[in-house]
Design an enzyme around this catalytic site. Structure first.
Site, short mmCIF file in Angstrom:
data_model
loop_
_atom_site.label_atom_id
_atom_site.label_comp_id
_atom_site.label_asym_id
_atom_site.label_seq_id
_atom_site.Cartn_x
_atom_site.Cartn_y
_atom_site.Cartn_z
N ASP A 1 22.87 71.54 33.98
CA ASP A 1 21.57 71.52 34.62
C ASP A 1 21.51 70.49 35.75
OD1 ASP A 1 20.99 68.99 33.46
OD2 ASP A 1 20.28 69.98 31.63
N LYS B 1 16.81 73.11 36.38
CA LYS B 1 15.37 73.31 36.24
C LYS B 1 14.63 72.18 36.96
CE LYS B 1 15.95 75.13 31.57
NZ LYS B 1 15.58 74.94 30.16
#
Length: 457
Positions: free
Chosen positions: A248, A270
């Protein structure tokens, strides 16, 4: 190539060290570990040599260098602080065709001693050819971090299974696939390290009985808060064994540079309020790749079980029967506070710390009354967009308006920036900071002026 790397079998063979100081002691320790029958010749000896003599581990010959001691030797080391004596030892050994190491004088030596990583029976030797011992030592330290301490036990156990593997698997390809499974099996390695014979036997039988094309596994790894030096050794080992790494936005480039070069990489980053890849799709990526037989690493910033949704991902795998394991990481609260000079607890100011998500769901409400209590530190993850609400609620439930606060942006990295003030300024301060950032609330924040160390480096 100026030197040929070789590994000598010295067990029960006569070796000589000339010298009785600290350097000679280090060399003697290595030869004793190799099982050599050791004689040490010197004018004086440091106490450790007397200890070894009393334990029957070696023979001391006190006095000037006696070259007749070389007559029965396989190998010699000159380790005195007298260059003339060392040269005499070298020449006497050369005349007898005995390999001789001369400490700090590689040109006078017929062999040099490398830096050693000992995971017996696995041995790794690193040498700069005598040109830069410090460089060899630094390389050894890097390699040390990659090789688990229990690797030697795994290698030794593998030797016990070779005949069975050869009997059960007919082709070289089958044997290779078995050993690949064997050497990356964390449960087996841990059981061997714990001397848990029952668990070792159970895991071994499972390895022999499962199909070689079995489904893969997923390892959930915490990458820490940013600084690559804060990645755990086990985390490093896992990302360098991975076939595919799913990572991520909070995983730094420095850490991604440590991933095995030929591993596939899937970015599922994200941001608060915007999801590049929905969580359910991430779950399915992990499941799909593991079902292909791959070793999947799910690499998350911080610790995967602290506001990382790691539990949700593992539930999907558990339901599908995919093997998984977890490598914890240093969570952002710990890393960012330490690199900001803010202790999360302190005898005078905070007897507890609370980790709180600031990423509030619609209709969700925190226990503001307890959060506003004295003698604790609050750390809000993903709280930038809710900073004004956090400020309003804490004051409304009784927290002092002048309570110190800090916002740490890009914590533990070279881009770290810390903005601090008091609670009434929190909403305003949040406008000066970009994600990823952490909010720390509590009297311990006031200690930053004294304890800040990272910004001074």
């Amino acid at each position: 190539m100026d030197h040929l790397p070789i590994f000598c079998q010295l067990r029960d063979r006569d070796c000589l060290i000339v010298g009785g100081g600290d350097v000679a002691e280090r060399k003697a320790r290595l030869l004793l570990e190799a099982g050599a029958r050791l004689t040490v010749n010197a004018l004086t000896f440091i106490p450790q040599f007397t200890v070894w003599v009393n334990e029957g581990m070696l023979t001391l010959v006190e006095g000037p260098f006696d070259e007749t001691l070389l007559d029965s030797c396989w190998l010699a080391i000159a380790a005195t602080d007298d260059d003339t004596v060392n040269q005499r030892v070298s020449e006497a050994a050369e005349s007898r065709r005995i390999f001789c190491n001369v400490v700090d004088a590689p040109k006078a030596a017929s062999f040099i001693m490398p830096s050693i990583i000992d995971r017996s029976p696995l041995m790794v030797a690193v040498s700069s050819g005598g040109t830069s011992p410090v460089l060899a030592r630094l390389l050894r330290e890097k390699l040390e971090s990659l090789l688990p301490q229990h690797l030697g036990q795994v290698a030794r156990y593998a030797g016990q299974l070779r005949a069975r593997v050869k009997k059960q698997f007919a082709t070289m390809g089958e044997r290779r696939r078995f050993w690949e499974k064997f050497f990356v099996n964390d449960r087996l390695a841990q059981s061997l390290a714990n001397a848990d014979e029952k668990a070792v036997n159970a895991t071994t039988e499972h390895l022999f009985s499962e199909p070689l094309d079995h489904r893969g596994e997923v390892v959930l790894v915490g990458a820490g808060p940013g600084d690559a030096g804060l990645l755990t050794l086990k985390g490093l080992q896992q990302i360098q064994q991975a076939d595919i790494v799913v990572y991520d936005r909070l995983v730094s480039d420095d850490i991604m540079n440590l991933v095995r070069r030929d591993a596939d990489r899937v970015f599922v980053g994200k941001r608060a309020g915007y999801h590049c890849v929905p969580q359910e799709e991430i779950n399915q990526i992990l499941l799909r790749e593991a079902q292909k037989g791959k070793r999947v690493v799910r690499l998350k910033g911080g610790d995967p079980f602290i506001f990382g949704r790691g539990g949700e991902e593992l539930e999907t795998l558990c339901h599908a029967g995919i093997p998984f394991s977890v490598v914890p990481g240093i969570t952002a609260a710990s890393g960012c506070s330490a690199y900001s000079g803010i202790p999360l607890t302190h005898r005078d100011y905070a007897q507890s710390v609370r980790l709180v998500t600031g990423h509030l769901k619609t209709g969700g409400e925190l226990d503001w009354e307890n959060l506003a209590a004295e003698k604790q530190t609050l750390v809000f993850y993903m709280g930038l967009n809710q900073a004004a609400t956090i400020q309003e609620k804490l004051i409304a439930f009784g927290m002092e308006a002048n309570m110190p606060v800090a916002l740490v942006e890009n914590g533990t990295s070279v881009k770290q920036r810390v903005v601090h003030g008091v609670l009434t300024q929190l909403g305003e301060l949040a406008q000066q900071v970009e994600s990823p950032a952490l909010i720390i609330v509590g009297r311990v924040v006031a200690l930053r002026d004294k304890l800040n160390w990272f910004s001074n480096h």
